[in-house]
Design a protein around this motif. Structure first.
Motif, PDB file in Angstrom:
ATOM      1  N   ALA A  57       0.816  -1.227   0.000  1.00  0.00           N
ATOM      2  CA  ALA A  57       0.000   0.000   0.000  1.00  0.00           C
ATOM      3  C   ALA A  57       0.849   1.276   0.000  1.00  0.00           C
ATOM      4  O   ALA A  57       0.582   2.216  -0.767  1.00  0.00           O
ATOM      5  N   GLY A  58       1.887   1.312   0.836  1.00  0.00           N
ATOM      6  CA  GLY A  58       2.743   2.494   0.895  1.00  0.00           C
ATOM      7  C   GLY A  58       3.435   2.734  -0.441  1.00  0.00           C
ATOM      8  O   GLY A  58       3.488   3.869  -0.946  1.00  0.00           O
ATOM      9  N   LEU A  59       3.926   1.667  -1.036  1.00  0.00           N
ATOM     10  CA  LEU A  59       4.619   1.793  -2.319  1.00  0.00           C
ATOM     11  C   LEU A  59       3.682   2.270  -3.423  1.00  0.00           C
ATOM     12  O   LEU A  59       4.070   3.091  -4.270  1.00  0.00           O
ATOM     13  N   MET A  60       2.463   1.774  -3.416  1.00  0.00           N
ATOM     14  CA  MET A  60       1.517   2.204  -4.449  1.00  0.00           C
ATOM     15  C   MET A  60       1.260   3.711  -4.321  1.00  0.00           C
ATOM     16  O   MET A  60       1.183   4.413  -5.330  1.00  0.00           O
TER      17      MET A  60
ATOM     18  N   HIS B  79       7.049   3.532   1.561  1.00  0.00           N
ATOM     19  CA  HIS B  79       7.609   2.170   1.569  1.00  0.00           C
ATOM     20  C   HIS B  79       8.884   2.086   2.412  1.00  0.00           C
ATOM     21  O   HIS B  79       9.221   0.998   2.888  1.00  0.00           O
ATOM     22  N   ASN B  80       9.559   3.214   2.598  1.00  0.00           N
ATOM     23  CA  ASN B  80      10.771   3.207   3.432  1.00  0.00           C
ATOM     24  C   ASN B  80      10.461   3.068   4.924  1.00  0.00           C
ATOM     25  O   ASN B  80      11.375   2.834   5.721  1.00  0.00           O
ATOM     26  N   LEU B  81       9.191   3.147   5.300  1.00  0.00           N
ATOM     27  CA  LEU B  81       8.811   2.870   6.696  1.00  0.00           C
ATOM     28  C   LEU B  81       8.907   1.385   7.009  1.00  0.00           C
ATOM     29  O   LEU B  81       9.053   0.998   8.166  1.00  0.00           O
ATOM     30  N   ILE B  82       8.805   0.533   5.956  1.00  0.00           N
ATOM     31  CA  ILE B  82       8.868  -0.911   6.203  1.00  0.00           C
ATOM     32  C   ILE B  82      10.074  -1.554   5.522  1.00  0.00           C
ATOM     33  O   ILE B  82      10.361  -2.724   5.731  1.00  0.00           O
TER      34      ILE B  82
END
Lengths: 136, 136, 136
Positions: A57-60, B79-82
């Motif tokens: 989800a974050g990447l999207m 995405h860098n949070l994970i």
């Protein structure tokens, strides 16, 4: 030689959106009983794109943030004199409206984290997803 | 119809790297004794990409510099949070994980300066290079 | 299986240019009397690219403006130490030297606004456009 072409409808939910269409791709291959060949996943649109990456989800969200940073929605683009979506056209030109997959034993040969993603940049709309198989 | 799919291992040497895999592509076609058709060169990865361009050392560095400038490694991506490789996922989504080549008389139809390049953006790793031929 | 490969010459008019080659693509398919299959449209060059988008004059300029903004012609690229076209190589690596189209009943399956565009980034030159059909 087998040649199969189908169009699926995909509803996007916002002006900018990423939709994971991998399950529809797998179901298309299964339903058509194919074995080995090539699959082209494409959209007949000029303000949406297709890519293959992780459906986290974050990447999207990050992909959409990158589109906005690099292609400036509402910016002083010439195409914005006659419409308001130049960013989406330019981003779609760069990213591409299609991706290719190898099909082996009826399944798309995807890596562990790979998913097929439809990138909406001028929604929400009902988009057409074209699936074309050539092989055996 | 001939359908051939092989996976080769390619070792990348650094976090960011460009590897010229053209010789492996030619050898794959030669070894499989194909004549005419299409070749898809792809990676089953989400933090590496495939492209076709010149294998000049300065240019290969420039491609990586452009990736870093446009997609900001370590930047405030969700995405860098994970994980710590959002830049690589986003760049791979834009550039693409595959390229297509025409094969004529057993050789890839490449222009004078064209080489097939694997772009590593989260290495060093052993990457898989998928070669898929369809034709005769 | 039918396999057809042809090379057409396309004259670009300036250092940066976008040429709509859709009519040549249609004519190639018609002349070769094909029905269904895949078409690869590619260039054997490393400083030009192929994409699919709308052939609106303002937008075609915008695509070139985006190339210049993102890839800085004349910038401090290493490849510019031995040549002056690093921007064109890098942009071509990102955008890609080819696109795929589905062919149905002898026509490319293009959306209402989709056209096949050759992007020149180091012209003017006579460029080669490769058209490869595989199918029936």
């Amino acid at each position: 030689m087998k040649f199969i072409n189908e169009t699926l409808d995909v509803r996007t939910r916002d002006r900018f959106d990423v939709i994971d269409v991998t399950d529809s791709v797998r179901e298309f291959l299964y339903r058509n009983n194919v074995t080995n060949g090539l699959l082209i996943i494409s959209v007949p649109h000029t303000t949406a794109a297709v890519t293959i990456n992780e459906a986290e989800a974050g990447l999207m969200d990050d992909i959409l943030t990158a589109v906005k940073r690099l292609f400036e929605p509402g910016g002083p683009w010439k195409h914005n004199l006659i419409d308001n979506n130049a960013h989406a056209h330019i981003a779609a030109s760069f990213i591409g409206n299609s991706r290719c997959l190898t099909v082996i034993n009826g399944s798309p040969k995807l890596g562990r984290w790979q998913r097929v993603l439809l990138i909406e940049m001028d929604g929400p709309r009902t988009r057409h997803l074209e699936l074309t198989f050539i092989g055996e």
